[in-house]
Design a protein around this motif. Structure first.
Motif, PDB file in Angstrom:
ATOM      1  N   SER A   1      70.906 -11.779  51.553  1.00 50.65           N
ATOM      2  CA  SER A   1      70.612 -10.530  50.957  1.00 50.65           C
ATOM      3  C   SER A   1      70.071 -10.886  49.397  1.00 50.65           C
ATOM      4  O   SER A   1      69.428  -9.977  48.813  1.00 50.65           O
ATOM      5  N   ARG A   2      70.230 -12.078  48.896  1.00 54.61           N
ATOM      6  CA  ARG A   2      69.903 -12.370  47.576  1.00 54.61           C
ATOM      7  C   ARG A   2      68.271 -12.323  47.646  1.00 54.61           C
ATOM      8  O   ARG A   2      67.788 -12.342  46.533  1.00 54.61           O
ATOM      9  N   GLY A   3      67.765 -12.599  48.737  1.00 56.60           N
ATOM     10  CA  GLY A   3      66.249 -12.697  48.903  1.00 56.60           C
ATOM     11  C   GLY A   3      65.758 -11.348  49.141  1.00 56.60           C
ATOM     12  O   GLY A   3      64.305 -11.162  49.182  1.00 56.60           O
ATOM     13  N   TRP A   4      66.723 -10.272  49.253  1.00 53.97           N
ATOM     14  CA  TRP A   4      65.853  -9.151  49.649  1.00 53.97           C
ATOM     15  C   TRP A   4      64.628  -8.511  48.472  1.00 53.97           C
ATOM     16  O   TRP A   4      63.758  -7.642  48.985  1.00 53.97           O
ATOM     17  N   PRO A   5      65.160  -8.746  47.270  1.00 60.10           N
ATOM     18  CA  PRO A   5      64.056  -8.387  46.067  1.00 60.10           C
ATOM     19  C   PRO A   5      62.851  -9.047  46.573  1.00 60.10           C
ATOM     20  O   PRO A   5      61.558  -8.491  46.356  1.00 60.10           O
ATOM     21  N   ASP A   6      62.783 -10.354  47.124  1.00 60.45           N
ATOM     22  CA  ASP A   6      61.392 -10.909  47.197  1.00 60.45           C
ATOM     23  C   ASP A   6      60.749 -10.335  48.574  1.00 60.45           C
ATOM     24  O   ASP A   6      59.522 -10.278  48.611  1.00 60.45           O
ATOM     25  N   ILE A   7      61.481  -9.873  49.469  1.00 58.32           N
ATOM     26  CA  ILE A   7      60.887  -9.179  50.398  1.00 58.32           C
ATOM     27  C   ILE A   7      60.317  -7.960  50.201  1.00 58.32           C
ATOM     28  O   ILE A   7      59.069  -7.640  50.378  1.00 58.32           O
TER      29      ILE A   7
ATOM     30  N   ALA B   1      77.770  -7.932  44.495  1.00 58.92           N
ATOM     31  CA  ALA B   1      76.792  -6.698  43.744  1.00 58.92           C
ATOM     32  C   ALA B   1      75.740  -6.340  44.808  1.00 58.92           C
ATOM     33  O   ALA B   1      75.764  -6.987  45.889  1.00 58.92           O
ATOM     34  N   SER B   2      75.016  -5.439  44.592  1.00 62.96           N
ATOM     35  CA  SER B   2      73.855  -4.901  45.659  1.00 62.96           C
ATOM     36  C   SER B   2      72.765  -5.948  45.408  1.00 62.96           C
ATOM     37  O   SER B   2      72.527  -6.820  44.424  1.00 62.96           O
ATOM     38  N   PRO B   3      72.134  -5.980  46.661  1.00 59.27           N
ATOM     39  CA  PRO B   3      71.136  -7.128  46.603  1.00 59.27           C
ATOM     40  C   PRO B   3      70.030  -6.915  45.600  1.00 59.27           C
ATOM     41  O   PRO B   3      69.328  -7.690  45.200  1.00 59.27           O
ATOM     42  N   PHE B   4      69.936  -5.318  45.050  1.00 60.45           N
ATOM     43  CA  PHE B   4      68.595  -4.899  44.222  1.00 60.45           C
ATOM     44  C   PHE B   4      69.644  -4.793  42.577  1.00 60.45           C
ATOM     45  O   PHE B   4      68.978  -3.944  41.951  1.00 60.45           O
ATOM     46  N   ALA B   5      70.629  -5.568  42.437  1.00 57.62           N
ATOM     47  CA  ALA B   5      71.439  -5.258  41.220  1.00 57.62           C
ATOM     48  C   ALA B   5      70.515  -5.750  40.003  1.00 57.62           C
ATOM     49  O   ALA B   5      70.552  -5.271  38.741  1.00 57.62           O
ATOM     50  N   GLY B   6      69.703  -6.660  40.147  1.00 56.19           N
ATOM     51  CA  GLY B   6      68.772  -7.354  39.267  1.00 56.19           C
ATOM     52  C   GLY B   6      69.480  -8.161  38.129  1.00 56.19           C
ATOM     53  O   GLY B   6      70.345  -8.532  38.515  1.00 56.19           O
TER      54      GLY B   6
ATOM     55  N   THR C   1      65.748   2.453  47.975  1.00 56.54           N
ATOM     56  CA  THR C   1      65.438   3.496  47.417  1.00 56.54           C
ATOM     57  C   THR C   1      66.484   3.891  46.142  1.00 56.54           C
ATOM     58  O   THR C   1      65.784   4.249  45.158  1.00 56.54           O
ATOM     59  N   GLU C   2      67.618   3.517  46.548  1.00 54.55           N
ATOM     60  CA  GLU C   2      68.706   3.881  45.570  1.00 54.55           C
ATOM     61  C   GLU C   2      68.527   3.049  44.226  1.00 54.55           C
ATOM     62  O   GLU C   2      69.036   3.435  43.178  1.00 54.55           O
ATOM     63  N   ALA C   3      68.008   1.778  44.304  1.00 57.62           N
ATOM     64  CA  ALA C   3      67.686   0.806  43.433  1.00 57.62           C
ATOM     65  C   ALA C   3      66.510   1.429  42.306  1.00 57.62           C
ATOM     66  O   ALA C   3      66.535   0.943  41.189  1.00 57.62           O
ATOM     67  N   GLY C   4      65.787   2.187  42.900  1.00 58.82           N
ATOM     68  CA  GLY C   4      64.790   2.473  42.035  1.00 58.82           C
ATOM     69  C   GLY C   4      63.866   1.565  41.369  1.00 58.82           C
ATOM     70  O   GLY C   4      63.571   0.686  42.224  1.00 58.82           O
ATOM     71  N   PRO C   5      63.627   1.453  40.125  1.00 57.94           N
ATOM     72  CA  PRO C   5      62.503   0.373  39.577  1.00 57.94           C
ATOM     73  C   PRO C   5      63.018  -0.801  39.886  1.00 57.94           C
ATOM     74  O   PRO C   5      62.295  -1.977  39.857  1.00 57.94           O
ATOM     75  N   LYS C   6      64.296  -1.091  40.270  1.00 52.50           N
ATOM     76  CA  LYS C   6      64.877  -2.625  40.527  1.00 52.50           C
ATOM     77  C   LYS C   6      64.493  -2.951  41.748  1.00 52.50           C
ATOM     78  O   LYS C   6      64.331  -4.316  42.129  1.00 52.50           O
ATOM     79  N   CYS C   7      63.827  -2.288  42.577  1.00 51.75           N
ATOM     80  CA  CYS C   7      63.311  -2.738  44.059  1.00 51.75           C
ATOM     81  C   CYS C   7      61.831  -2.225  44.036  1.00 51.75           C
ATOM     82  O   CYS C   7      61.361  -1.271  43.675  1.00 51.75           O
ATOM     83  N   ALA C   8      60.971  -3.481  44.171  1.00 51.67           N
ATOM     84  CA  ALA C   8      59.760  -3.402  43.921  1.00 51.67           C
ATOM     85  C   ALA C   8      59.004  -2.247  45.085  1.00 51.67           C
ATOM     86  O   ALA C   8      57.817  -1.791  44.889  1.00 51.67           O
ATOM     87  N   PHE C   9      59.691  -1.903  46.356  1.00 52.56           N
ATOM     88  CA  PHE C   9      59.201  -1.223  47.254  1.00 52.56           C
ATOM     89  C   PHE C   9      59.713   0.288  47.078  1.00 52.56           C
ATOM     90  O   PHE C   9      59.461   1.102  48.105  1.00 52.56           O
ATOM     91  N   SER C  10      60.289   0.572  45.853  1.00 50.26           N
ATOM     92  CA  SER C  10      61.139   1.914  46.121  1.00 50.26           C
ATOM     93  C   SER C  10      60.209   3.343  45.535  1.00 50.26           C
ATOM     94  O   SER C  10      60.836   4.187  45.967  1.00 50.26           O
TER      95      SER C  10
END
Length: 501
Positions: A324-330, A496-501, A273-282
């Motif tokens: 956590s580096r794979g969280w964007p893929d999830i 870095a955050s998992p969703f740092a991009g 949620t905090e990552a916004g567009p950097k997280c596909a599920f946000s």
């Protein structure tokens, strides 16, 4: 979760005391491995050790070793032995893949130590547990393994296949099956320490590697120079359970792995949620979308990009939070499934599983630990845990289902005590949100040891191996090199955050 490796991705011995352990190993001539280059700066060797330490002059087995030599041999302290966890993971493969990761083994650390790992007995390129006659037979078996069931309707098929795995291993694995206890591997490690010429052991154990480290520390308490436990288990809980619960409560349930997964998944949704567009599920409300997605999957499987996902498959994928580096893929997967049109389709089996990690995991874990043997106990806990920890409760109940049917017990396992005074104080590292070794369990494990300090990384995922933190690596490095501990109350941030991009 340590046990979920299939298609997703009664103890007899008395615990040996340190005098017995030392005597049985001290009578064995240390191996003399001949190291040869094996590409990319690594060296490899083979060491022979006894199959059975109660008969040290009897049959021998092979251990496959790998070394990343110290880059500053003039100032080398010694050898840093690393066990990457599992149990069942290949130390050879993982040191090749991860030995030069700077947040795991910095240049400064690698300058001062030869970094050595190995395939423990039963695993990979060492004398291994083999439950199938051919690779094709193994691929066919695991390629048809049912998903871990997300509701009771899948229990019967999952239990049957889990029992079939136990039966195949009992029929085909041979004598090694009775001699893959953590205590046996700890004795192997003692021989390897002597083989490299170090006066005392320097060790980094990750996940299950902490169980191995704790076993070594209590079998050989005066032979420790430095030990880092990283993603730490509750040692008594893993072995026998507390207050005699081992025979009545599934293994990862008594370690409360489900709560670790759930708390980490809550952080996944928050950070997304905090990552916004950097997280596909946000977009929208990720928590509400997750509830809607799983409710829909309970009604019918969801197909996206040619793949069909059941409710069980989605839960298992979402719980795979260790790295956590794979969280964007999830997040991307969850969004694709959320966007997919409603269709009704049959589930398709996943890719075949072709290493011996599953066989080795069960051989070591089932032989080492007290577990319930009545499938009805697992069924009852699956339902009650799913109510207590929605979505993820049953995972920690069923992730080691083959243990319920396992026919072999470790001929020489270690069940405590865990508090023998050690020659060095142990550094215990754990992430604040770890789905496999929850912080509460790590604190319990540390409290069982005679001399240990817990250090917390404010991170998300399993162990420092999967959660990059330059700060945590320096804490570990300072301890391993100089024996210094961080100041009381200090914690480390992640890089870095998992969703740092």
């Amino acid at each position: 979760m340590r046990g979920v490796v299939v298609a997703l991705g009664a103890s007899l011995a008395v615990a040996a005391g340190p005098a017995v352990a030392s005597a049985s190993v001290d009578s064995v001539l240390a191996p003399n491995p001949s190291w040869t280059g094996c590409e990319d700066g690594f060296q490899c060797a083979t060491a022979q050790v006894p199959l059975d330490y109660d008969r040290p002059s009897g049959a021998k087995i092979d251990l496959a070793l790998i070394k990343l030599p110290a880059t500053d041999p003039t100032h080398k302290i010694g050898t840093l032995f690393v066990n990457f966890g599992g149990p069942g993971a290949s130390g050879l493969q993982r040191l090749r893949e991860r030995g030069k990761w700077p947040w795991l083994f910095s240049d400064q650390l690698r300058a001062r130590f030869d970094v050595v790992s190995w395939d423990p007995r039963g695993i990979g390129s060492s004398t291994a547990v083999r439950c199938f006659g051919t690779l094709a037979e193994q691929e066919s078996f695991f390629g048809s393994f049912p998903e871990m069931p997300g509701d009771p309707s899948g229990n019967a098929a999952f239990y049957a296949k889990s029992k079939e795995l136990a039966d195949r291993c009992a029929a085909n694995a041979g004598p090694i099956l009775d001699h893959v206890s953590t205590a046996d591997t700890a004795r192997d490690l003692e021989l390897l320490r002597r083989a490299v010429g170090d006066a005392k052991l320097t060790y980094h154990g990750i996940s299950y590697g902490t169980q191995l480290g704790a076993t070594y520390a209590n079998l050989f308490p005066n032979r420790i120079r430095a030990m880092v436990f990283d993603g730490t288990m509750d040692f008594a809980g893993n072995s026998t359970g507390h207050d005699g619960s081992g025979k009545s409560v599934p293994l990862d349930t008594r370690q409360d792995v489900a709560t670790g997964i759930s708390q980490t998944f809550d952080q996944f949704l928050r950070l997304c949620t905090e990552a916004g567009p950097k997280c596909a599920f946000s977009s929208g409300d990720p928590k509400a979308k997750w509830a809607a997605l799983t409710a829909r999957a309970k009604q019918a499987p969801i197909t996206s990009d040619g793949e069909t996902w059941t409710y069980s498959g989605i839960i298992n994928a979402a719980a795979d939070l260790s790295d956590s580096r794979g969280w964007p893929d999830i997040a991307s997967l969850l969004q694709r499934l959320y966007d997919a049109p409603s269709t009704v389709a049959a589930f398709k089996a996943g890719e075949p599983y072709t290493s011996n990690r599953t066989e080795a995991f069960n051989a070591i874990q089932c032989g080492d630990s007290d577990v319930p043997t009545d499938p009805a106990i697992y069924s009852r806990y699956a339902e009650s845990e799913d109510q207590r920890v929605p979505y993820f409760g049953r995972i920690a109940v069923l992730d080691m289902m083959s243990c319920a049917f396992w026919k072999s017990t470790a001929a020489d396992r270690y069940t405590g005590p865990w508090n023998r005074p050690t020659s060095a104080e142990i550094l215990v590292l754990n992430n604040r949100y770890d789905p496999s070794t929850p912080l509460a369990g790590a604190r319990d494990g540390a409290a069982e040891l005679a001399r240990a300090r817990v250090f917390v990384t404010e991170g998300y995922g399993h162990s420092s191996m999967y959660v990059p933190s330059t700060c945590t690596e320096q804490v570990k490095r300072d301890y391993l090199i100089a024996g210094t501990f961080p100041a009381a109350g200090k914690t480390c941030a992640i890089d870095a955050s998992p969703f740092a991009g």
